[in-house]
Design a protein around this motif. Sequence first.
Motif, PDB file in Angstrom:
ATOM      1  N   VAL A  55      60.159  67.349  54.788  1.00  0.00           N
ATOM      2  CA  VAL A  55      58.817  67.821  55.123  1.00  0.00           C
ATOM      3  C   VAL A  55      57.904  67.549  53.937  1.00  0.00           C
ATOM      4  O   VAL A  55      58.192  67.976  52.803  1.00  0.00           O
ATOM      5  CB  VAL A  55      58.826  69.325  55.465  1.00  0.00           C
ATOM      6  N   VAL A  56      56.802  66.859  54.198  1.00  0.00           N
ATOM      7  CA  VAL A  56      55.848  66.496  53.150  1.00  0.00           C
ATOM      8  C   VAL A  56      54.523  67.180  53.469  1.00  0.00           C
ATOM      9  O   VAL A  56      53.941  66.976  54.532  1.00  0.00           O
ATOM     10  CB  VAL A  56      55.656  64.977  53.063  1.00  0.00           C
ATOM     11  N   THR A  57      54.034  67.999  52.534  1.00  0.00           N
ATOM     12  CA  THR A  57      52.776  68.725  52.726  1.00  0.00           C
ATOM     13  C   THR A  57      51.858  68.468  51.544  1.00  0.00           C
ATOM     14  O   THR A  57      52.279  67.953  50.499  1.00  0.00           O
ATOM     15  CB  THR A  57      53.046  70.241  52.848  1.00  0.00           C
ATOM     16  N   GLY A  58      50.594  68.826  51.699  1.00  0.00           N
ATOM     17  CA  GLY A  58      49.626  68.639  50.622  1.00  0.00           C
ATOM     18  C   GLY A  58      48.589  69.743  50.610  1.00  0.00           C
ATOM     19  O   GLY A  58      48.361  70.422  51.628  1.00  0.00           O
ATOM     20  N   GLU A  59      47.955  69.916  49.439  1.00  0.00           N
ATOM     21  CA  GLU A  59      46.869  70.878  49.332  1.00  0.00           C
ATOM     22  C   GLU A  59      45.933  70.441  48.222  1.00  0.00           C
ATOM     23  O   GLU A  59      46.325  69.777  47.266  1.00  0.00           O
ATOM     24  CB  GLU A  59      47.403  72.284  49.065  1.00  0.00           C
ATOM     25  N   GLY A  60      44.669  70.801  48.361  1.00  0.00           N
ATOM     26  CA  GLY A  60      43.653  70.483  47.371  1.00  0.00           C
ATOM     27  C   GLY A  60      42.312  71.007  47.829  1.00  0.00           C
ATOM     28  O   GLY A  60      42.019  71.047  49.039  1.00  0.00           O
ATOM     29  N   GLU A  61      41.480  71.407  46.893  1.00  0.00           N
ATOM     30  CA  GLU A  61      40.185  71.960  47.236  1.00  0.00           C
ATOM     31  C   GLU A  61      39.317  70.907  47.908  1.00  0.00           C
ATOM     32  O   GLU A  61      39.182  69.788  47.436  1.00  0.00           O
ATOM     33  CB  GLU A  61      39.478  72.488  45.977  1.00  0.00           C
ATOM     34  N   GLY A  62      38.734  71.270  49.060  1.00  0.00           N
ATOM     35  CA  GLY A  62      37.892  70.346  49.805  1.00  0.00           C
ATOM     36  C   GLY A  62      38.671  69.359  50.637  1.00  0.00           C
ATOM     37  O   GLY A  62      38.090  68.431  51.190  1.00  0.00           O
ATOM     38  N   LEU A  63      39.979  69.551  50.765  1.00  0.00           N
ATOM     39  CA  LEU A  63      40.842  68.624  51.502  1.00  0.00           C
ATOM     40  C   LEU A  63      41.647  69.374  52.544  1.00  0.00           C
ATOM     41  O   LEU A  63      42.062  70.522  52.323  1.00  0.00           O
ATOM     42  CB  LEU A  63      41.793  67.905  50.551  1.00  0.00           C
ATOM     43  N   GLU A  64      41.850  68.724  53.673  1.00  0.00           N
ATOM     44  CA  GLU A  64      42.683  69.288  54.733  1.00  0.00           C
ATOM     45  C   GLU A  64      43.778  68.278  55.065  1.00  0.00           C
ATOM     46  O   GLU A  64      43.509  67.217  55.647  1.00  0.00           O
ATOM     47  CB  GLU A  64      41.853  69.593  55.970  1.00  0.00           C
ATOM     48  N   PHE A  65      45.008  68.582  54.688  1.00  0.00           N
ATOM     49  CA  PHE A  65      46.130  67.654  54.829  1.00  0.00           C
ATOM     50  C   PHE A  65      46.850  67.846  56.154  1.00  0.00           C
ATOM     51  O   PHE A  65      47.060  68.988  56.597  1.00  0.00           O
ATOM     52  CB  PHE A  65      47.134  67.857  53.694  1.00  0.00           C
ATOM     53  N   THR A  66      47.222  66.742  56.769  1.00  0.00           N
ATOM     54  CA  THR A  66      48.127  66.764  57.910  1.00  0.00           C
ATOM     55  C   THR A  66      49.513  66.402  57.391  1.00  0.00           C
ATOM     56  O   THR A  66      49.702  65.322  56.820  1.00  0.00           O
ATOM     57  CB  THR A  66      47.702  65.755  58.985  1.00  0.00           C
ATOM     58  N   PRO A  67      50.499  67.274  57.530  1.00  0.00           N
ATOM     59  CA  PRO A  67      51.817  67.023  56.940  1.00  0.00           C
ATOM     60  C   PRO A  67      52.582  65.934  57.683  1.00  0.00           C
ATOM     61  O   PRO A  67      52.207  65.518  58.787  1.00  0.00           O
ATOM     62  CB  PRO A  67      52.519  68.376  57.060  1.00  0.00           C
ATOM     63  N   LEU A  68      53.672  65.493  57.083  1.00  0.00           N
ATOM     64  CA  LEU A  68      54.562  64.485  57.668  1.00  0.00           C
ATOM     65  C   LEU A  68      55.979  65.040  57.684  1.00  0.00           C
ATOM     66  O   LEU A  68      56.438  65.610  56.690  1.00  0.00           O
ATOM     67  CB  LEU A  68      54.525  63.192  56.850  1.00  0.00           C
ATOM     68  N   THR A  69      56.660  64.865  58.812  1.00  0.00           N
ATOM     69  CA  THR A  69      58.075  65.222  58.916  1.00  0.00           C
ATOM     70  C   THR A  69      58.889  63.954  59.143  1.00  0.00           C
ATOM     71  O   THR A  69      58.583  63.170  60.056  1.00  0.00           O
ATOM     72  CB  THR A  69      58.325  66.207  60.072  1.00  0.00           C
ATOM     73  N   VAL A  70      59.891  63.757  58.306  1.00  0.00           N
ATOM     74  CA  VAL A  70      60.769  62.589  58.410  1.00  0.00           C
ATOM     75  C   VAL A  70      62.118  63.061  58.943  1.00  0.00           C
ATOM     76  O   VAL A  70      62.822  63.849  58.286  1.00  0.00           O
ATOM     77  CB  VAL A  70      60.951  61.896  57.043  1.00  0.00           C
ATOM     78  N   ASP A  71      62.480  62.594  60.136  1.00  0.00           N
ATOM     79  CA  ASP A  71      63.777  62.932  60.726  1.00  0.00           C
ATOM     80  C   ASP A  71      64.826  61.942  60.241  1.00  0.00           C
ATOM     81  O   ASP A  71      64.629  60.717  60.298  1.00  0.00           O
ATOM     82  CB  ASP A  71      63.701  62.893  62.252  1.00  0.00           C
ATOM     83  N   VAL A  72      65.948  62.458  59.763  1.00  0.00           N
ATOM     84  CA  VAL A  72      67.036  61.625  59.233  1.00  0.00           C
ATOM     85  C   VAL A  72      68.286  61.872  60.072  1.00  0.00           C
ATOM     86  O   VAL A  72      68.643  63.033  60.342  1.00  0.00           O
ATOM     87  CB  VAL A  72      67.311  61.952  57.748  1.00  0.00           C
ATOM     88  N   ARG A  73      68.923  60.780  60.490  1.00  0.00           N
ATOM     89  CA  ARG A  73      70.148  60.879  61.288  1.00  0.00           C
ATOM     90  C   ARG A  73      71.217  59.980  60.684  1.00  0.00           C
ATOM     91  O   ARG A  73      70.931  58.853  60.255  1.00  0.00           O
ATOM     92  CB  ARG A  73      69.877  60.484  62.745  1.00  0.00           C
ATOM     93  N   VAL A  74      72.432  60.456  60.671  1.00  0.00           N
ATOM     94  CA  VAL A  74      73.559  59.705  60.111  1.00  0.00           C
ATOM     95  C   VAL A  74      74.475  59.249  61.242  1.00  0.00           C
ATOM     96  O   VAL A  74      74.831  60.047  62.127  1.00  0.00           O
ATOM     97  CB  VAL A  74      74.355  60.568  59.115  1.00  0.00           C
ATOM     98  N   GLY A  75      74.840  57.977  61.201  1.00  0.00           N
ATOM     99  CA  GLY A  75      75.863  57.469  62.114  1.00  0.00           C
ATOM    100  C   GLY A  75      75.481  57.504  63.568  1.00  0.00           C
ATOM    101  O   GLY A  75      76.340  57.664  64.439  1.00  0.00           O
ATOM    102  N   GLY A  76      74.211  57.318  63.877  1.00  0.00           N
ATOM    103  CA  GLY A  76      73.787  57.254  65.266  1.00  0.00           C
ATOM    104  C   GLY A  76      74.213  55.945  65.909  1.00  0.00           C
ATOM    105  O   GLY A  76      74.985  55.157  65.329  1.00  0.00           O
ATOM    106  N   PRO A  77      73.755  55.661  67.114  1.00  0.00           N
ATOM    107  CA  PRO A  77      74.082  54.380  67.741  1.00  0.00           C
ATOM    108  C   PRO A  77      73.626  53.219  66.860  1.00  0.00           C
ATOM    109  O   PRO A  77      72.508  53.225  66.340  1.00  0.00           O
ATOM    110  CB  PRO A  77      73.307  54.412  69.059  1.00  0.00           C
ATOM    111  N   GLU A  78      74.498  52.246  66.687  1.00  0.00           N
ATOM    112  CA  GLU A  78      74.173  51.059  65.892  1.00  0.00           C
ATOM    113  C   GLU A  78      74.677  49.834  66.651  1.00  0.00           C
ATOM    114  O   GLU A  78      75.887  49.619  66.751  1.00  0.00           O
ATOM    115  CB  GLU A  78      74.821  51.150  64.509  1.00  0.00           C
ATOM    116  N   LEU A  79      73.740  49.077  67.185  1.00  0.00           N
ATOM    117  CA  LEU A  79      74.110  47.969  68.070  1.00  0.00           C
ATOM    118  C   LEU A  79      74.066  46.649  67.327  1.00  0.00           C
ATOM    119  O   LEU A  79      73.070  46.309  66.684  1.00  0.00           O
ATOM    120  CB  LEU A  79      73.154  47.936  69.272  1.00  0.00           C
ATOM    121  N   LEU A  80      75.166  45.912  67.436  1.00  0.00           N
ATOM    122  CA  LEU A  80      75.251  44.561  66.879  1.00  0.00           C
ATOM    123  C   LEU A  80      75.378  43.565  68.026  1.00  0.00           C
ATOM    124  O   LEU A  80      75.892  43.884  69.104  1.00  0.00           O
ATOM    125  CB  LEU A  80      76.455  44.427  65.947  1.00  0.00           C
ATOM    126  N   ASN A  81      74.923  42.347  67.791  1.00  0.00           N
ATOM    127  CA  ASN A  81      74.869  41.312  68.820  1.00  0.00           C
ATOM    128  C   ASN A  81      76.002  40.303  68.649  1.00  0.00           C
ATOM    129  O   ASN A  81      76.349  39.945  67.519  1.00  0.00           O
ATOM    130  CB  ASN A  81      73.527  40.578  68.736  1.00  0.00           C
TER     131      ASN A  81
END
Length: 559
Positions: free
Chosen positions: A152-178
């Motif tokens: 979770v990435v958040t921010g703050e500062g006077e005169g600023l309104e931040f929209t945060p970012l959420t990064v979803d991390v997954r291990v060993g999900g589907p991995e398709l090779l051709n």
Amino acid sequence: MTQQARRLRARLAALGAVGATALAAAGVQGAAHAAEAPLPVVITGEDRVDLSLHSDNGDPTEPQVDLRLDVPGEEFEGDGEVPTVHRGDYTIRIDASGLKGVAEADLPCDADGLVAVCTGYELYAGTTFNRVGGIRLDLSDDSEAGDTGKIVVTGEGEGLEFTPLTVDVRVGGPELLNRELSAPEGVMPGDDFELPLGVMNVGGLPAQGTVLRLLGSRGLSFPDTYGNCSSSDINTGDLLRQRTEVLCTFPDTLGAGTAYALSRQVRVRTADFALNDIFSYSFDPLEPGEEKTLHQGRRQGGGPDLTLERVADADPAQYTKYAELDLPRTNTYDLELTGASASGAAGEKVDVEIGFRNNGPAWIGALRSGGEPFSFTVTPPTGATFTKAPEKCMPAGVNGSDPAYLCFAPTPMLEDARFTFPFELRVDRVVEGAKGRVALPDWNNPYESDESNDVAWIVLNAPGEPGDDGTGGSGGGPSDDPSAPASGDGDGSGDDADDAGTGSASGGGPGDDADGGLALTGAQGVGLLGGAAVLALGLGAAVVLYQRRRAGRDGEAAA
């Protein structure tokens, strides 16, 4: 930019534009802005990272997440100091504590374990100049298939309104090779050929459906259609990007560790002009709800569905991330130079026009090299000096001592492309029958079908009728008569006096740059020779000098 960031930025575009304009006009920054509506700032970056259990997850020195701040307003372009939109302290907090036991995280700025704090003072419009830092993710000793976590990435500062970012991390999900491809034998231009395609899920979790993407460059197409497939053609614009794309969706689950093959081999059709065109395919997991939107705005196929059938005892070594072929390899083209003739007294200036054309049957895609130009040299006749040259030509000598010019014919080049290169000559002294040589480099090009017309002549003050005294091209044909018009004259496909880059009458428009020529990056003759020395004329240095000169002209034109 994430979908979340794009949606928010669209909603705030009007407000952001008004705020940035007001700041620029009034010169107000920092605290003065804080007294008005807060400046919206969107934290951007990749919002999902899948970590593989079977690879090193890319270059270990490269982050998977690039954090930036998106501020309303037009991004600065050009030279000089970048104007600020806001001045005032702000803080960005990166909290990766949700990855404990899931993955390791290398965070930027001042990091304390899985939490980092970044600080800043100035903000600029757009994202280019507002980089926070990168996040590198790797497997830990505790990582297991199916593990998930968040950053979770958040921010703050006077005169600023931040929209945060959420990064979803997954291990060993589907991995398709051709399934790896092997080139079919004996494929000729105009032939159809079939390819067996397949997929293997080497990930730790099943894939809830998959999408197959078939891509064929300009000389390839797919004649068969299926009920669960749709297609689209891009046949305008940049020739490098013209292609046919087919999408097929399969809703069935692909189990972890299992392999599948298509129920039918895919048929690929080659055009008569095809040469080293690229076919590629890939399987990717279907995202939730994606199947409903993938086929929108495309030609829906007919007939029965293409299906996947399970393959027993598949060897993972026969599957790869990238599967592609260059076909056909048997076609040829004929590059032809044509010269010119003129007469003039001492001190007089005369015009001559050199011709360059591709007689086919193959086009020159230069798809692997990105489109570098073919080069050829133009030497003035004895007793004469070039006083004007086309934009696509430059002095051959680095110090200007060489009277010859090096000219460039751009690629990709259509199978019927024609170019003209107009020069102006000053007759310094009259030399009867003086000749200047126009020549492609001496090279072993396996795709050039006729080297006899790779040399032509500029004849000045020829005795008697033009064409006497063996002044034509080295191998006969159109170059035998130095008085004959250059390639492209009188057929509506020639160029303007200062523009030697226009393509053929039938298709030169796609990919034209600001000078009227196709992008000057990558000679098929060079790329196709497997890394041979570039044209034996120091083309590498010449292209750099040419592109610098061209970039200067483009900059002046833009100004």
